[in-house]
Design an enzyme around this catalytic site. Structure first.
Site, PDB file in Angstrom:
ATOM      1  N   ASN A  11      79.650  67.360  81.203  1.00 14.89           N
ATOM      2  CA  ASN A  11      79.204  67.261  79.816  1.00 14.89           C
ATOM      3  C   ASN A  11      78.312  68.460  79.543  1.00 14.89           C
ATOM      4  OD1 ASN A  11      78.075  66.643  77.373  1.00 14.89           O
ATOM      5  ND2 ASN A  11      76.929  64.846  78.089  1.00 14.89           N
ATOM      6  N   LYS A  13      76.962  69.348  76.815  1.00 13.89           N
ATOM      7  CA  LYS A  13      75.970  69.125  75.754  1.00 13.89           C
ATOM      8  C   LYS A  13      76.008  70.323  74.788  1.00 13.89           C
ATOM      9  CE  LYS A  13      73.631  66.197  79.014  1.00 13.89           C
ATOM     10  NZ  LYS A  13      72.417  65.577  79.503  1.00 13.89           N
ATOM     11  N   HIS A  98      76.498  57.977  74.646  1.00 15.24           N
ATOM     12  CA  HIS A  98      75.655  58.765  75.558  1.00 15.24           C
ATOM     13  C   HIS A  98      74.184  58.513  75.230  1.00 15.24           C
ATOM     14  CE1 HIS A  98      73.685  62.152  77.503  1.00 15.24           C
ATOM     15  NE2 HIS A  98      74.722  62.170  78.310  1.00 15.24           N
ATOM     16  N   GLU A 100      71.741  60.394  74.935  1.00 14.07           N
ATOM     17  CA  GLU A 100      71.135  61.281  73.924  1.00 14.07           C
ATOM     18  C   GLU A 100      71.550  60.875  72.520  1.00 14.07           C
ATOM     19  OE1 GLU A 100      72.336  64.880  75.919  1.00 14.07           O
ATOM     20  OE2 GLU A 100      71.010  64.236  77.543  1.00 14.07           O
ATOM     21  N   GLU A 170      74.657  55.963  83.433  1.00 16.41           N
ATOM     22  CA  GLU A 170      73.728  57.089  83.416  1.00 16.41           C
ATOM     23  C   GLU A 170      72.323  56.552  83.147  1.00 16.41           C
ATOM     24  OE1 GLU A 170      75.805  61.047  82.561  1.00 16.41           O
ATOM     25  OE2 GLU A 170      75.385  60.173  80.621  1.00 16.41           O
ATOM     26  N   GLY A 176      68.677  64.850  83.333  1.00 19.61           N
ATOM     27  CA  GLY A 176      67.966  66.107  83.103  1.00 19.61           C
ATOM     28  C   GLY A 176      66.573  66.147  83.714  1.00 19.61           C
ATOM     29  N   SER A 216      71.383  63.933  86.895  1.00 20.15           N
ATOM     30  CA  SER A 216      70.922  64.915  87.888  1.00 20.15           C
ATOM     31  C   SER A 216      71.824  65.015  89.110  1.00 20.15           C
ATOM     32  CB  SER A 216      69.468  64.620  88.298  1.00 20.15           C
ATOM     33  OG  SER A 216      68.616  64.760  87.184  1.00 20.15           O
TER      34      SER A 216
HETATM   35  P1  13P Z   1      72.144  65.954  83.952  1.00 21.69           P
HETATM   36  O1  13P Z   1      73.208  66.101  85.009  1.00 21.69           O
HETATM   37  O2  13P Z   1      71.692  67.267  83.395  1.00 21.69           O
HETATM   38  O3  13P Z   1      71.040  65.071  84.416  1.00 21.69           O
HETATM   39  O4  13P Z   1      72.841  65.192  82.695  1.00 21.69           O
HETATM   40  C1  13P Z   1      73.566  64.041  82.928  1.00 21.69           C
HETATM   41  C2  13P Z   1      74.270  63.663  81.668  1.00 21.69           C
HETATM   42  O5  13P Z   1      73.659  63.311  80.677  1.00 21.69           O
HETATM   43  C3  13P Z   1      75.743  63.750  81.646  1.00 21.69           C
HETATM   44  O6  13P Z   1      76.277  63.151  80.521  1.00 21.69           O
END
Ligand code: 13P
Length: 254
Positions: A11, A13, A98, A100, A170, A176, A216
């Protein structure tokens, strides 16, 4: 299509425009030879999807999806992208729910449910993302939160549609942050999700639904997480932007 194991999803983003996308695939495809027994799915920004499809043309193991969509198929919704438009542009998958979208943009569970249905209607496979916050985990509510997130979307869906989904666990506190769930915690939550799916669609159909872990994931922890019980793949954010790192994560699956 054999989708359960292993699924390696990136992903991106809001990173990598069309030119960076081209450069990414030149480096990544050179390091990740085609395999018949694994699927790599990228979620680039929508405006980079065409460049990504061009760059990976001829690689049937590399597939694409969108990070978000609007639930209406068409109309006066300035700035939004619909599921049929995403499908027409070459996407096969769509992330829904997701963290976010839920926590930064305030997406509600009913909205996530509408998006999931819209994706299915347009023949896009939804990857439904679920996961608890740190406070919810500390309060001992992680399982209950994930159960509610699943119920909010799956309760309204026919069994055949549930069978077409992918799920991504997740934990919000691991996204992150450099923190990851331990393989035991991931296995525990994946088992919890699988049990929920078994109750809805029965053993056989539930066993075919891939459950990915995200949060992560890096080259140095990927093998351990991918080896955890009930973990069928990974959904990677930051490390999927680096061709070397993501190729190393993919290699850890075999
Ligand atoms: P990170 O791998 O940067 O922690 O992000 C995970 C994520 O949100 C994948 O959709």
């Amino acid at each position: 299509m054999p989708l359960r194991t292993p699924i390696l999803a990136g992903n991106w983003k809001m990173h990598l425009g069309p030119s960076d996308t081209e450069a990414f695939f030149e480096a990544f495809l050179a390091r990740h030879p085609e395999r018949a027994d694994g699927t790599v799915i990228f979620f680039p920004p929508s405006l980079s999807l065409a460049a990504a499809l061009r760059a990976a043309a001829g690689r049937s193991d590399v597939r694409f999806g969108v990070q978000n969509l609007y639930h209406e198929p068409a109309g006066a919704f300035t700035g939004e992208v619909s599921a049929p438009i995403a499908r027409d542009a070459g996407a096969e998958f769509a992330l829904v729910g997701h963290s976010e979208r839920r926590h930064v943009f305030g997406e509600t569970v009913p909205e996530t449910a509408r998006k999931t249905r819209a994706a299915l209607e347009a023949d896009l496979l939804p990857i439904l993302c679920v996961g608890e916050t740190l406070v919810e985990r500390r309060d001992g509510r992680a399982h209950a939160v994930v159960t509610d997130q699943l119920a909010g979307v799956l309760d309204g869906l026919p069994q055949a549609d549930i069978g077409a989904l992918l799920i991504a666990y997740e934990p919000v506190w691991a996204i992150g942050t450099g923190e990851t769930a331990s393989p035991q915690d991931a296995a525990d939550m994946h088992h919890h999700i699988r049990t929920d799916l078994v109750r809805r669609v029965g053993d056989e159909a539930a066993a075919k639904i891939p459950i990915l872990y995200g949060g992560s994931v890096k080259p140095d922890n990927a093998a351990e997480l991918l080896g955890a019980d009930q973990v069928d793949g990974v959904l990677v954010g930051g490390a999927s932007l680096k061709p070397h790192d993501f190729a190393a994560i993919c290699a850890a699956a075999y």
